[in-house]
Each structure stands twice: as structure tokens, then as C-alpha cells.
Design an enzyme around this catalytic site. Sequence first.
Site, PDB file in Angstrom:
ATOM      1  CE  LYS A 173      -1.818   2.580   3.076  1.00  0.00           C
ATOM      2  NZ  LYS A 173      -1.919   3.886   2.357  1.00  0.00           N
ATOM      3  N   GLY A 226       7.328   5.476   7.642  1.00  0.00           N
ATOM      4  CA  GLY A 226       6.380   6.574   7.867  1.00  0.00           C
ATOM      5  C   GLY A 226       6.653   7.209   9.211  1.00  0.00           C
ATOM      6  CB  THR A 230       2.063   5.785  11.619  1.00  0.00           C
ATOM      7  OG1 THR A 230       1.531   7.090  11.457  1.00  0.00           O
ATOM      8  CG2 THR A 230       1.221   4.785  10.840  1.00  0.00           C
ATOM      9  CD  GLU A 248      14.219   2.032   8.073  1.00  0.00           C
ATOM     10  OE1 GLU A 248      14.784   0.991   8.422  1.00  0.00           O
ATOM     11  OE2 GLU A 248      14.651   3.161   8.339  1.00  0.00           O
ATOM     12  CB  CYS A 282      13.172  10.167   7.375  1.00  0.00           C
ATOM     13  SG  CYS A 282      13.919   8.972   6.276  1.00  0.00           S
ATOM     14  CD  GLU A 384      10.223  13.249  11.060  1.00  0.00           C
ATOM     15  OE1 GLU A 384       9.160  12.699  11.394  1.00  0.00           O
ATOM     16  OE2 GLU A 384      11.044  12.736  10.275  1.00  0.00           O
TER      17      GLU A 384
END
Length: 481
Positions: A173, A226, A230, A248, A282, A384
Site C-alpha cells: 500500500k 512513515g 504510526t 523506518e 527523514c 520532527e
Amino acid sequence: MKIKNYINGSFQEHDSSEWLDNYDPSIGEVYGQIPNSNQKDVEKAYAFAKAAFPSWSNTTLDHRSRILLKIADLIEANLDRLATAESRDNGKPLWLAKAVDIPRASANFRFFAQAITQFSSEAHETIGTNTMNFTLREPIGVVGCISPWNLPLYLFTWKVAPAIAAGNCVVAKPSEVTPATAYLLGEILTEVGLPAGVLNIVHGEGARVGQAIVAHPNIKAISFTGGTATGAHIARTAAPMFKKLSLELGGKNPNIIFADCDYGKMLKESIRSSFANQGQICLCGSRIYVERSIYKQFKTHFVDIVSKNKVGNPMDADTKFGALVSKSHLEKVLSYVEHARDNEGYTILYGGNQLKVTGSENGYYMQPTIIEVTDNKCRLNQEEIFGPVVTLMPFDTEEEVVSLANDVQYGLASTVWTKDIDKAMRVSKKLEAGIVWINTFLNRDLRTPFGGMKASGVGREGGLEALRFFTEPKNVCIKYN
Ligand code: TXE
């Protein structure tokens, strides 16, 4: 563009009649529709993946390698089409999609096409006991791959390529924010003759489709990239089901600049490490620490160069920075600038404003932003932001800057600028990060372990790490006479 799910080797209607709007962030308008798939679509994809597994997992490594090489070639052959779709979906400059995103998507397939033919295992002879051990590394079965919106095809292929190379079948997805290139990949999969059911691509919201993949009792491994929040949610769902997890997650990476650095090279690379992809990587170095003796000089030069970089429509060749990926993300990033404006300890040295780009007035644009901070514990140094916002802070000693760099919840990447190799080694060993770049940034050899520690995730991608993640080791022990 009306996107469809790619299941069992062809584009298929989704179960519900619900669709999501797909926005072009450069103009802030809807330009397509995305299936808001549901659990039934995931179950359908799983069933075809399961059915395809016995034959796919029994193909020779050479057979798989040849198919992955063909996918790599067709991605290359479709560079312009894929790059245009990527830029339109994400808001990144077209030249960046052409130079980085799509070539790397091709490289991901090419790399694992080759790596799988070299993937070996171990044998252990228990000398003197007529016992031979060997380790099988067998494909897991049906695995789930879930990817984010910042480097859409680049990170989607970084997961699905090793997964199918290792002999698994996949329910994947992409982010519902940037589904276009994963959709176009379906055409390539059909053209190269990837057997139906080996790679299934289901579109829709994370909390619905993503959740259904993670919660599926027979999807035995999840590879996710992500947000940290999450990732934590996914871990809570998957852990009691004892699934293999590769997470990750976010980063808040230090860019450490010593006075003895190659100043010109550092300055050039620090623009890129700060603002590449509108700061939506990231790995970006969003916390800049500069040795005090060159701090003032750096501040002046850095602001001067950044202020000259054009923010514009992603399709314009001279655009350096494009649009942010969505209205809500732009608002999230701007909220950090507002926080800096409303609180002590912050000085906005440059930027901080939303921009109206002529001809694209409704696009999601903002200035690259440089903010000087005084307290490493402040929100802008701890959270972040994932946008074109960096903080600046001087330091005096090596010990001090290592402590500042490590004093965050994240531990993904770091950059260090110094000509002193002993210092580079000392600092590298002390930094709490999965990646340390010395006098370079985003310099990637796909054989290296990729990933972070602390709140930046669990596990590593890349090279043999990825092939080991997507296989189950089995020790076979034979006693003989
Ligand atoms: O990530 P999300 P997004 C960070 C960065 C960014 C934040 C959110 O901080 O602001 O993550 O970005 C799917 N079960 N990074 O929105 O929301 C979702 O549909 C299963 C760092 O991209 O985590 C999408 O496909 N899946 C990161 C994917 O997860 C779920 C790069 C990522 O969505 C789900 C991008 C659920 N409950 C963002 N909820 C990096 N490290 O590279 C969502 N998803």
C-alpha cells in the site's frame, strides 16, 4: 487520473464505491481519484498472493533476477512519464524526480535482481560428532509493504523489490497522498510478465487499508516507512501476532560542522541536507550545530545562499524548491514557525512565510526557513518538522556537540564536517544514529544497512539486511554415520 488497485496481475475495481481526492500540491487542486479500498480488497489481494506463493517461491533465483531486471529497465524507459507523475503527485521539482526518485526506483529493482543471485547461507559442521548443520533461508509467504508520501516510488520499490526477490508474494500500500507512480508501476509489472498475484497494490487510507494489512492474521511480516506515531501504532497491532516488523520512522538529524571542515563543500552540501525535497526526507539534517569560531561566518553565508534559491512551480527547470506535499502538511510545518514567533529563544534568520507562486497561487509553497535557537530542548530541536525548516546553534567542544546531537528521541542519520579523521572516528562512534555521513550527505551504497535506532525505528533495510528480513532462517541438523 482515476487510480485502480492492481490485484492478481490486473487493474481491478475496489469493493466500496468510495473514492478519495488526489491533489496536485503545486496548484492546490484535485486532479485525480483514489480508491478508498477496504478490508475486503485486502482479503482479495491476500488470497491471490497466497495462491501465487507456491510457484513464485519455487522459481529459480535466475528467473526472478531476470524479471526484476526487466522491471528496472522499464522504469528507466518510462523515466519522463514516471517523473512527471511523481512531481505532480508530490510537489517536488521535476528535475529532482528525474534525477533521484525514479532512477533510484529502477536501481532498487536492479540491485535486488543482482543481490538475490548472491544471497547465500551458512553451514556449521559439529566436528567429531558426525553432525552437519546448514541454515535454510526460506521466503516467509505473503508479506505487507506500506510506504510514505515523501519519496513515493523510491521507498515503495525499496520494500517490494527485496520482498519478491526473496520469493515472497506481497500486498503493498503506497501513501494515499501520493499513489500515482505505484499505480503506473502496475502497467510495468504486467508488461514484464510478473506472475499474477506476486505483487498486489491496494490503494486507500492508512487507518483502513494499511490497518487491514497489518492486522491480517496471515500476512506474516510488515515492512513500514512513515511517522513514528504510526509506527508505534503498527507495532501495537502486530506485536501480539508475532509478525516480523521493519519500521523506518522519523528523524531529527544533526548536521555537525567543525571549524576544520572543507568550508565550501560543507556549505554547498548543507543547503541540500537542509532543504532537499522541501525538507521532506527523514534523513535531512534539520539541526545544524556549528563550531563557534565559524558560526557568524556560516550564518551569514548560509542565509545568503538559501535566500537566493527559487521556490516555484515544480515543473519549472529553475525551481530549486517545489511545493509541500499537502495543505495539512504545509499548515503543520508553518505551525512550528508560529511557535517560534510566539516563544522566547528563537530568532528567525530567514523565511518562515507561506508563498504565493505566480500562476500557482493555490499551491502549497513556503520559504526555506532558518531559525536560530538557544535551547536544545526546545520544540523545534526535539520534534520532527519534516519540512523546509532548520535550526542553528553554535557549540564549543566535541563533547558538547555530541551530547547535543544525541539529546533527542530519534537516532536515524547524522552528518559530520571535519578534515580530522581521528575526530571523525571518535564522533561517529559516539553518535546515536543508524547512519553517519562524514563530509557528505545522502551518499548511498545499497549494500549498506539502512535505518535508525531509538524512535527512528526497528530493523534495517538494504543489501543482505533486507533479504534476511524477508526470509525465515531454518537450522537443519543432520546426524550421519
Ligand atoms: O506518514 P504516515 P506520512 C514522518 C514525518 C511525517 C509523518 C507523517 O514526520 O510528518 O511521518 O507522514 C500508512 N496502519 N515521515 O503521513 O501517516 C499511510 O497510509 C497502517 C517520515 O507519510 O505514517 C502511509 O501509506 N498503515 C518517513 C504510510 O502509513 C498506516 C517518511 C505512512 O503514513 C496507518 C514519511 C495505520 N494505522 C513521513 N496509518 C521516513 N522515515 O522516511 C497510516 N498508514
